[in-house]
Design an enzyme around this catalytic site. Structure first.
Site, mmCIF file in Angstrom:
data_model
loop_
_atom_site.group_PDB
_atom_site.id
_atom_site.type_symbol
_atom_site.label_atom_id
_atom_site.label_comp_id
_atom_site.label_asym_id
_atom_site.label_seq_id
_atom_site.Cartn_x
_atom_site.Cartn_y
_atom_site.Cartn_z
ATOM 1 N N GLU A 54 0.797 -1.236 -0.075
ATOM 2 C CA GLU A 54 0.043 0.034 -0.043
ATOM 3 C C GLU A 54 0.957 1.353 0.015
ATOM 4 O OE1 GLU A 54 0.009 -2.654 1.792
ATOM 5 O OE2 GLU A 54 -1.854 -2.900 3.228
ATOM 6 N N CYS A 78 -1.760 -3.032 7.333
ATOM 7 C CA CYS A 78 -1.366 -3.076 8.671
ATOM 8 C C CYS A 78 -1.609 -1.983 9.397
ATOM 9 C CB CYS A 78 0.215 -3.627 8.703
ATOM 10 S SG CYS A 78 1.265 -2.076 8.341
ATOM 11 N N ALA A 157 8.693 -36.607 -9.529
ATOM 12 C CA ALA A 157 8.326 -36.820 -11.032
ATOM 13 C C ALA A 157 8.438 -38.312 -11.449
ATOM 14 C CB ALA A 157 9.408 -35.928 -11.813
ATOM 15 N N SER A 171 17.145 -42.574 -14.083
ATOM 16 C CA SER A 171 16.025 -41.713 -14.044
ATOM 17 C C SER A 171 15.895 -40.406 -15.107
ATOM 18 C CB SER A 171 15.857 -41.120 -12.599
ATOM 19 O OG SER A 171 17.037 -40.404 -12.142
ATOM 20 N N ASP A 203 22.218 -39.043 -8.291
ATOM 21 C CA ASP A 203 21.957 -38.285 -9.348
ATOM 22 C C ASP A 203 23.317 -37.427 -9.240
ATOM 23 O OD1 ASP A 203 20.030 -39.685 -9.910
ATOM 24 O OD2 ASP A 203 18.357 -38.483 -8.832
ATOM 25 N N GLY A 284 14.222 -39.249 -2.784
ATOM 26 C CA GLY A 284 13.705 -40.332 -3.541
ATOM 27 C C GLY A 284 12.541 -40.977 -2.929
ATOM 28 N N ASN A 288 10.417 -39.739 0.703
ATOM 29 C CA ASN A 288 9.298 -39.142 0.412
ATOM 30 C C ASN A 288 8.107 -39.919 1.309
ATOM 31 O OD1 ASN A 288 10.122 -37.249 -1.428
ATOM 32 N ND2 ASN A 288 9.376 -38.389 -3.214
#
Ligand code: AOF
Ligand code: ZN
Length: 350
Positions: A54, A78, A157, A171, A203, A284, A288
């Site tokens: 603002e 605020c 993914a 992968s 990886d 992995g 997860n």
């Protein structure tokens, strides 16, 4: 009302210009209209410590440009003296007659006081315009303020049959360039990324980010040579009974272990104490599987590929649930296309 929604969407767009740099503050955008409803100024919150949206918008004009006009903002203005003076006071000073708000501020110092201040000054306040979207935009801020914890997102993914790698660990690449580019955009929204020793060893990813949280229980990654350690502030969580090497640029954090697993709750709490308000987990399947109980939001890319091998690596693994009633449950929020892949966004049902 329809018209306010258009301006509110504009506020969201403006707010998103601050994405990735406002933390721990919310993303806020603001549009100022004169008494004939012409846009006379726009602003947004760029960075914690800098002007609120603002103030950013109002200071670009003079009170005579917006007297009797309307100010639209996605978060309640605020009312407190923080790093900057109260936005509500400046709005009053500028002679604004109406303020349109997306959501009330969940910060207890503000929480309705900004709106009260405006109303006491005779300003008409319209609340709750596109409130759901406004809350979604600031889901991290809301989680931090109301639950005092880090917001946890997770990216995976996978193939159509839910695999993130073949049984040999291959992968590269399941998803398209477009999808992988989007992952980089997603990373920028979060204060830190989180990954594990298994992913680093499998990886050797770089994962460009300012803050990196690494789960390496047995300190088995190559701290000198692995790509991930080449940039950013690095926090390595490891078994508290082991002695970490001394390496400049890496903070080693002693972590409790249960059943050969690092204590996730401890790690997330520590991250919050370190000022990390949100984290994107890129790990992995096994990690997860453990993280999912603490995850608020999942970005799940799906490639139109089928591996057809139950020994391939699953996106989520290790829980070995026997009954459907015991699954982790979610609700879908969005589907986007990154040719030829899709990205599902879903949230954990609490
Ligand atoms: C607004 N507009 O653009 C932002 C707001 O430390 P400070 O002074 O920057 O205050 C931060 C608090 O102000 C933040 O927690 C939230 O309640 C509010 N942020 N408010 O009206 C803004 N960024
Ligand atoms: Zn403010």
């Amino acid at each position: 009302m329809q018209q306010y929604e258009t301006y509110m969407k504009k506020c969201f767009e403006l707010a998103l210009k601050g994405e990735g740099s406002t933390s721990p503050n919310p993303m806020v955008g603001c549009v100022v209209l004169d008494k004939n409803n012409n846009i006379v100024s726009e602003g947004f919150h760029k960075k914690c410590g800098e002007n609120h949206a603002e103030r950013d918008a109002l200071l670009k004009i003079k009170p005579e440009n917006c007297e009797g006009g309307t100010l639209v903002v996605n978060l309640e203005p605020c009312s407190h003296y923080g790093k900057t003076p109260p936005c509500a006071d400046l709005i009053i000073e500028y002679g604004i007659k109406k303020v349109v708000v997306g959501m009330r501020d969940v910060n207890p110092i503000v929480a309705g006081n900004g709106i009260k201040k405006l109303k006491n000054a005779g300003i008409d306040v319209v609340e709750g315009v596109l409130e759901e979207e406004a809350r979604r935009l600031n889901e991290v801020f809301i989680t931090n303020m109301t639950e005092h914890r880090t917001f946890v997102a997770l990216k995976t993914a996978a193939t159509l049959d839910g695999k993130i790698a073949t049984r040999t660990g291959d992968s590269k690449w399941i998803t398209s360039d477009a999808a992988r580019q989007e992952v980089k955009n997603i990373r920028r929204r979060y204060d830190a990324i989180l990954t594990s020793s298994s992913t680093i060893i499998a990886d050797n990813p770089t994962m460009q980010h300012k803050n990196k949280i690494i789960l390496d229980r047995t300190l088995k990654t190559d701290f000198k040579n692995a790509n991930i350690y080449k940039s950013g502030n690095i926090y390595v969580f490891h078994d508290k009974t082991l002695t970490a090497p001394k390496i400049s640029g890496i903070e080693f954090i002693l972590t409790p272990v249960n059943k050969e697993k690092l204590d996730i709750e401890f790690i997330l709490k520590k991250a919050y104490d370190l000022g990390i308000m949100s984290v994107l987990c890129e790990c992995g399947g096994v990690l997860n599987g453990s993280l999912i109980d603490y995850t608020d939001k999942v970005y799940h890319f799906i490639a139109p590929k089928i591996l057809s091998d139950n020994t391939g690596k699953s996106a989520f693994d290790g829980k070995n649930i026997e009954f459907i009633k015991d699954t982790a449950n979610f609700f879908f929020s969005e589907i986007k296309t990154f040719e030829p892949d899709i990205m599902l966004t879903y949230y954990r049902l609490k």
